[in-house]
Design a protein around this motif. Sequence first.
Motif, PDB file in Angstrom:
ATOM      1  N   PRO A   1      31.413 -14.707  26.433  1.00 59.31           N
ATOM      2  CA  PRO A   1      31.666 -16.015  25.797  1.00 59.31           C
ATOM      3  C   PRO A   1      30.575 -16.340  24.784  1.00 59.31           C
ATOM      4  CG  PRO A   1      31.963 -16.159  28.175  1.00 59.31           C
ATOM      5  CD  PRO A   1      31.371 -14.812  27.913  1.00 59.31           C
ATOM      6  N   TYR A   2      30.972 -16.997  23.696  1.00 60.25           N
ATOM      7  CA  TYR A   2      30.040 -17.330  22.619  1.00 60.25           C
ATOM      8  C   TYR A   2      29.390 -18.706  22.799  1.00 60.25           C
ATOM      9  CZ  TYR A   2      32.352 -13.572  19.928  1.00 60.25           C
ATOM     10  OH  TYR A   2      32.871 -12.383  19.488  1.00 60.25           O
ATOM     11  N   ASN A   3      29.785 -19.437  23.832  1.00 58.90           N
ATOM     12  CA  ASN A   3      29.230 -20.769  24.097  1.00 58.90           C
ATOM     13  C   ASN A   3      29.579 -21.760  22.990  1.00 58.90           C
ATOM     14  OD1 ASN A   3      27.644 -22.131  26.163  1.00 58.90           O
ATOM     15  ND2 ASN A   3      26.087 -22.464  24.603  1.00 58.90           N
ATOM     16  N   ILE A   4      30.830 -21.669  22.514  1.00 61.10           N
ATOM     17  CA  ILE A   4      31.256 -22.563  21.423  1.00 61.10           C
ATOM     18  C   ILE A   4      32.431 -23.448  21.831  1.00 61.10           C
ATOM     19  CG2 ILE A   4      30.379 -21.090  19.574  1.00 61.10           C
ATOM     20  CD1 ILE A   4      33.189 -19.947  19.246  1.00 61.10           C
ATOM     21  N   GLY A   5      32.698 -23.514  23.142  1.00 64.12           N
ATOM     22  CA  GLY A   5      33.710 -24.453  23.612  1.00 64.12           C
ATOM     23  C   GLY A   5      35.120 -23.923  23.678  1.00 64.12           C
ATOM     24  N   LYS A   6      35.291 -22.602  23.700  1.00 68.44           N
ATOM     25  CA  LYS A   6      36.624 -22.035  23.850  1.00 68.44           C
ATOM     26  C   LYS A   6      37.169 -22.359  25.251  1.00 68.44           C
ATOM     27  CE  LYS A   6      37.146 -19.726  19.922  1.00 68.44           C
ATOM     28  NZ  LYS A   6      38.256 -19.944  18.973  1.00 68.44           N
ATOM     29  N   GLU A   7      38.482 -22.199  25.409  1.00 69.41           N
ATOM     30  CA  GLU A   7      39.124 -22.592  26.662  1.00 69.41           C
ATOM     31  C   GLU A   7      38.622 -21.809  27.863  1.00 69.41           C
ATOM     32  OE1 GLU A   7      43.194 -20.281  27.195  1.00 69.41           O
ATOM     33  OE2 GLU A   7      43.182 -21.340  25.279  1.00 69.41           O
TER      34      GLU A   7
ATOM     35  N   GLY B   1      29.502 -13.262  18.491  1.00 74.02           N
ATOM     36  CA  GLY B   1      29.852 -13.974  17.275  1.00 74.02           C
ATOM     37  C   GLY B   1      28.759 -14.910  16.813  1.00 74.02           C
ATOM     38  N   TYR B   2      29.155 -16.097  16.448  1.00 79.93           N
ATOM     39  CA  TYR B   2      28.256 -17.072  15.839  1.00 79.93           C
ATOM     40  C   TYR B   2      28.336 -18.379  16.610  1.00 79.93           C
ATOM     41  CZ  TYR B   2      28.933 -13.803  11.963  1.00 79.93           C
ATOM     42  OH  TYR B   2      29.018 -12.675  11.185  1.00 79.93           O
ATOM     43  N   LEU B   3      27.280 -19.161  16.534  1.00 82.65           N
ATOM     44  CA  LEU B   3      27.320 -20.525  17.067  1.00 82.65           C
ATOM     45  C   LEU B   3      26.554 -21.451  16.137  1.00 82.65           C
ATOM     46  CD1 LEU B   3      24.287 -20.944  18.354  1.00 82.65           C
ATOM     47  CD2 LEU B   3      25.297 -19.898  20.378  1.00 82.65           C
ATOM     48  N   SER B   4      26.770 -22.729  16.326  1.00 81.70           N
ATOM     49  CA  SER B   4      26.096 -23.741  15.502  1.00 81.70           C
ATOM     50  C   SER B   4      24.885 -24.284  16.240  1.00 81.70           C
ATOM     51  CB  SER B   4      27.059 -24.893  15.193  1.00 81.70           C
ATOM     52  OG  SER B   4      28.173 -24.448  14.456  1.00 81.70           O
TER      53      SER B   4
ATOM     54  N   LEU C   1      27.026 -24.271  27.785  1.00 84.01           N
ATOM     55  CA  LEU C   1      25.711 -24.550  28.348  1.00 84.01           C
ATOM     56  C   LEU C   1      24.770 -25.031  27.246  1.00 84.01           C
ATOM     57  CD1 LEU C   1      25.284 -21.213  30.361  1.00 84.01           C
ATOM     58  CD2 LEU C   1      25.865 -23.446  31.345  1.00 84.01           C
ATOM     59  N   PRO C   2      23.704 -25.754  27.612  1.00 81.19           N
ATOM     60  CA  PRO C   2      22.644 -25.986  26.623  1.00 81.19           C
ATOM     61  C   PRO C   2      22.160 -24.644  26.086  1.00 81.19           C
ATOM     62  CG  PRO C   2      22.291 -27.315  28.591  1.00 81.19           C
ATOM     63  CD  PRO C   2      23.419 -26.384  28.914  1.00 81.19           C
ATOM     64  N   LEU C   3      21.757 -24.604  24.818  1.00 82.72           N
ATOM     65  CA  LEU C   3      21.459 -23.346  24.162  1.00 82.72           C
ATOM     66  C   LEU C   3      20.441 -22.504  24.935  1.00 82.72           C
ATOM     67  CD1 LEU C   3      21.856 -21.436  21.810  1.00 82.72           C
ATOM     68  CD2 LEU C   3      20.120 -22.722  20.539  1.00 82.72           C
ATOM     69  N   ASP C   4      19.350 -23.117  25.405  1.00 80.94           N
ATOM     70  CA  ASP C   4      18.330 -22.354  26.132  1.00 80.94           C
ATOM     71  C   ASP C   4      18.908 -21.752  27.412  1.00 80.94           C
ATOM     72  OD1 ASP C   4      16.482 -22.925  24.205  1.00 80.94           O
ATOM     73  OD2 ASP C   4      15.455 -24.506  25.335  1.00 80.94           O
ATOM     74  N   ASP C   5      19.773 -22.496  28.085  1.00 79.41           N
ATOM     75  CA  ASP C   5      20.393 -21.976  29.307  1.00 79.41           C
ATOM     76  C   ASP C   5      21.329 -20.823  28.993  1.00 79.41           C
ATOM     77  OD1 ASP C   5      19.020 -23.930  30.655  1.00 79.41           O
ATOM     78  OD2 ASP C   5      20.750 -25.235  30.993  1.00 79.41           O
TER      79      ASP C   5
END
Length: 282
Positions: A47-53, A89-92, A58-62
Amino acid sequence: MNPSDIVKYLGKPYFQTSNCFIYNLDCVEAMAMLPDEFINLTVTSPPYNIGKEYENPLPLDDYITWCEKWITEVYRLTSSDGAFWLNLGYLSIKNRAKAIPISYLLWDKIPFYLIQEIVWNYGAGVAGSKFFSPRNEKFLWYVKNSETYTFNLDDIRDPNVKYPNQKKNGKIKVNPLGKNPTDVWEFPKVTSGKNRSSQERTPHPAQFPVAVIERIIKASSNQNQIILDPFLGSGTTAVVALDLNRVVIGFEIREEYCDIAANRIDNFLSEKNSKFEQLSLI
């Protein structure tokens, strides 16, 4: 290695066929059950941690800490001549970046040796109005040992040679099997939609094309070796590994995705058996 050893270590799979073991388990907990240097090749996209289903952001550091944790387990499990292919991938980052490659945030957290970054140009995607339209993802090719690792170049040569009969000192200059592919791979994306859905499309929202994973598995492993995908998703790694006569272990924390992968594998094996039976009648 006997495939029965996998069940001995991990218990009864959620789904199993000959040489394929899918577990509906958290990958960090599951990998901890396996012994050192048990895996020859890991191919995965977490998972890229960008809110996909399929994510719990998580917080970025976590998130970075979690990535380091599961990647460290992959390192422990990888054989001395084994490899790890990672797609991220990428995240903001608020006030810092619209789309930063996640690998930039992990560069010093991964214990493997980085051989190369591969750019997958997928040729279709969203259109940008205030930025260039994204058309690529990255694969990072890591190995356990920088001197001794599997690379089967002849298995993945590109036959599309511009001057196949070019000679040097009277000898054909180009390898008869083709040229070495570049570090930019042009494979179509697995598309969705009523009129443009790819033939291999499943209900999973993030699916890799078979051709990409096929090149990776051919290049970085040999027949009968063990392939791992800690985030199995739609099951592309499993289907390709089985087709190439490898053993595959897949972990997937969401049961509905385990079902998608299991159905896909069943369909693949049924089609393969049907083709074999047809050929045997010829």
